[in-house]
Scaffold this motif. Structure first.
Motif, PDB file in Angstrom:
ATOM      1  N   ARG A 197     -17.107   7.556   6.351  1.00  0.00           N
ATOM      2  CA  ARG A 197     -17.753   8.836   6.679  1.00  0.00           C
ATOM      3  C   ARG A 197     -16.767  10.001   6.624  1.00  0.00           C
ATOM      4  O   ARG A 197     -17.179  11.169   6.640  1.00  0.00           O
ATOM      5  CB  ARG A 197     -18.385   8.760   8.074  1.00  0.00           C
ATOM      6  N   HIS A 198     -15.476   9.699   6.545  1.00  0.00           N
ATOM      7  CA  HIS A 198     -14.463  10.743   6.607  1.00  0.00           C
ATOM      8  C   HIS A 198     -13.482  10.715   5.435  1.00  0.00           C
ATOM      9  O   HIS A 198     -12.956  11.768   5.046  1.00  0.00           O
ATOM     10  CB  HIS A 198     -13.678  10.613   7.911  1.00  0.00           C
ATOM     11  N   LEU A 199     -13.236   9.534   4.881  1.00  0.00           N
ATOM     12  CA  LEU A 199     -12.234   9.382   3.830  1.00  0.00           C
ATOM     13  C   LEU A 199     -12.780   8.483   2.717  1.00  0.00           C
ATOM     14  O   LEU A 199     -13.687   7.686   2.949  1.00  0.00           O
ATOM     15  CB  LEU A 199     -10.951   8.755   4.388  1.00  0.00           C
ATOM     16  N   GLN A 200     -12.216   8.626   1.529  1.00  0.00           N
ATOM     17  CA  GLN A 200     -12.573   7.760   0.411  1.00  0.00           C
ATOM     18  C   GLN A 200     -11.694   6.509   0.444  1.00  0.00           C
ATOM     19  O   GLN A 200     -10.473   6.609   0.330  1.00  0.00           O
ATOM     20  CB  GLN A 200     -12.377   8.498  -0.915  1.00  0.00           C
ATOM     21  N   ILE A 201     -12.304   5.359   0.608  1.00  0.00           N
ATOM     22  CA  ILE A 201     -11.556   4.098   0.671  1.00  0.00           C
ATOM     23  C   ILE A 201     -11.219   3.650  -0.747  1.00  0.00           C
ATOM     24  O   ILE A 201     -12.104   3.455  -1.578  1.00  0.00           O
ATOM     25  CB  ILE A 201     -12.357   3.020   1.414  1.00  0.00           C
ATOM     26  N   VAL A 202      -9.933   3.479  -1.015  1.00  0.00           N
ATOM     27  CA  VAL A 202      -9.458   3.093  -2.334  1.00  0.00           C
ATOM     28  C   VAL A 202      -9.172   1.591  -2.395  1.00  0.00           C
ATOM     29  O   VAL A 202      -9.427   0.939  -3.407  1.00  0.00           O
ATOM     30  CB  VAL A 202      -8.191   3.890  -2.710  1.00  0.00           C
ATOM     31  N   LEU A 205       0.824  -1.206   0.000  1.00  0.00           N
ATOM     32  CA  LEU A 205       0.000   0.000   0.000  1.00  0.00           C
ATOM     33  C   LEU A 205       0.861   1.260   0.000  1.00  0.00           C
ATOM     34  O   LEU A 205       0.514   2.254  -0.651  1.00  0.00           O
ATOM     35  CB  LEU A 205      -0.954  -0.010   1.196  1.00  0.00           C
ATOM     36  N   VAL A 206       1.978   1.237   0.727  1.00  0.00           N
ATOM     37  CA  VAL A 206       2.898   2.381   0.686  1.00  0.00           C
ATOM     38  C   VAL A 206       3.439   2.557  -0.728  1.00  0.00           C
ATOM     39  O   VAL A 206       3.518   3.680  -1.251  1.00  0.00           O
ATOM     40  CB  VAL A 206       4.042   2.207   1.705  1.00  0.00           C
ATOM     41  N   VAL A 262      -3.921   8.182   2.964  1.00  0.00           N
ATOM     42  CA  VAL A 262      -3.944   7.768   4.371  1.00  0.00           C
ATOM     43  C   VAL A 262      -4.034   6.242   4.407  1.00  0.00           C
ATOM     44  O   VAL A 262      -4.869   5.651   3.721  1.00  0.00           O
ATOM     45  CB  VAL A 262      -5.143   8.368   5.133  1.00  0.00           C
ATOM     46  N   ILE A 263      -3.167   5.610   5.193  1.00  0.00           N
ATOM     47  CA  ILE A 263      -3.268   4.175   5.457  1.00  0.00           C
ATOM     48  C   ILE A 263      -3.681   3.978   6.909  1.00  0.00           C
ATOM     49  O   ILE A 263      -3.082   4.557   7.811  1.00  0.00           O
ATOM     50  CB  ILE A 263      -1.936   3.442   5.185  1.00  0.00           C
ATOM     51  N   CYS A 300      -6.638   4.953   1.771  1.00  0.00           N
ATOM     52  CA  CYS A 300      -7.688   5.949   1.579  1.00  0.00           C
ATOM     53  C   CYS A 300      -7.118   7.221   0.948  1.00  0.00           C
ATOM     54  O   CYS A 300      -5.915   7.467   1.007  1.00  0.00           O
ATOM     55  CB  CYS A 300      -8.336   6.325   2.923  1.00  0.00           C
ATOM     56  N   ARG A 301      -8.030   8.003   0.382  1.00  0.00           N
ATOM     57  CA  ARG A 301      -7.689   9.333  -0.090  1.00  0.00           C
ATOM     58  C   ARG A 301      -8.627  10.333   0.555  1.00  0.00           C
ATOM     59  O   ARG A 301      -9.730  10.002   0.988  1.00  0.00           O
ATOM     60  CB  ARG A 301      -7.804   9.427  -1.610  1.00  0.00           C
TER      61      ARG A 301
END
Length: 210
Positions: A188-193, A42-43, A143-144, A206-207
């Motif tokens: 509810r706070h971030l877009q999960i990719v 993921l990184v 964000v991870i 996430c983004r």
């Protein structure tokens, strides 16, 4: 590498309860290997030039990313565990000053980075959604997040005879999520990719929306 081994600060367990990085137990090594591979993938997908690990504990991952050439830094609310991280960094040829004392709730814009990593932190927090709001505000892109996957986490602890009096709950864990419950909260706070499920964790890339 120095480990906190159940050290507490302000009534909160900090760092790692045992040395999972140096463990010779084949099961622990296999599980940690799955976590490590997933996190590294993921990184790599985020491909950050700058990285801030929030809740860095003893500094294992931050130092590792720094040595890989990423402008990585780490923070933790605990002065005690940041002291351990700095000592580990000095012994490993990493600048100790990349580690700072900072609560996740107190992060500001200057604490942002291309990638924020917050692994094995939210389950320790009384106000995880407040923490997610802060991460959204300071994140510059990616964000991870990772947390133990329940009830599998506690079942596995009990299977190895640990924390039986607390039904397998690891000391310091005050939040418990299934992977779907965690995704619902985070969305509810971030877009999960990307969603990954290395046993026994939930890990999300996430983004920031928009």
């Amino acid at each position: 590498m120095r480990i906190a081994r159940g050290l507490s600060e302000d009534g909160v367990v900090v760092g790692n309860v045992f040395d999972k990085y140096g463990s010779r137990n084949p099961v622990v090594r296999a599980l940690l290997g799955g976590f490590s591979r997933t996190l590294n993938e993921l990184v790599a997908e985020a491909a950050p030039a700058t990285l801030h690990e929030i809740g860095c504990g003893e500094g294992y991952w931050t130092a590792r990313w720094y040595r890989q050439g990423i402008a990585a830094r780490g923070s933790d609310f605990s002065e005690k565990v940041v002291g351990i991280a700095r000592a580990n960094a000095a012994e490993g040829g990493v600048p100790p000053d990349i580690f700072t004392v900072r609560s996740i709730y107190d992060l500001k814009g200057e604490d942002g980075a291309d990638l924020l990593v917050c692994c094995e932190v939210l389950e320790h927090l009384e106000r995880p959604e407040d923490a997610l709001r802060v991460l959204r505000e300071v994140a510059k892109g990616w964000v991870i997040l990772s947390v133990p996957r329940e009830p599998l986490w506690r079942i596995m602890n009990m299977a190895r005879g640990k924390y039986l009096g607390d039904l397998g709950n690891t000391p310091g864990h005050v939040q418990h999520w299934s992977h779907r419950g965690f995704m619902e909260m985070v969305s509810r706070h971030l877009q999960i990719v990307s969603v990954r499920l290395p046993i026994p964790w939930t890990m999300l890339l996430c983004r920031v929306p928009g």
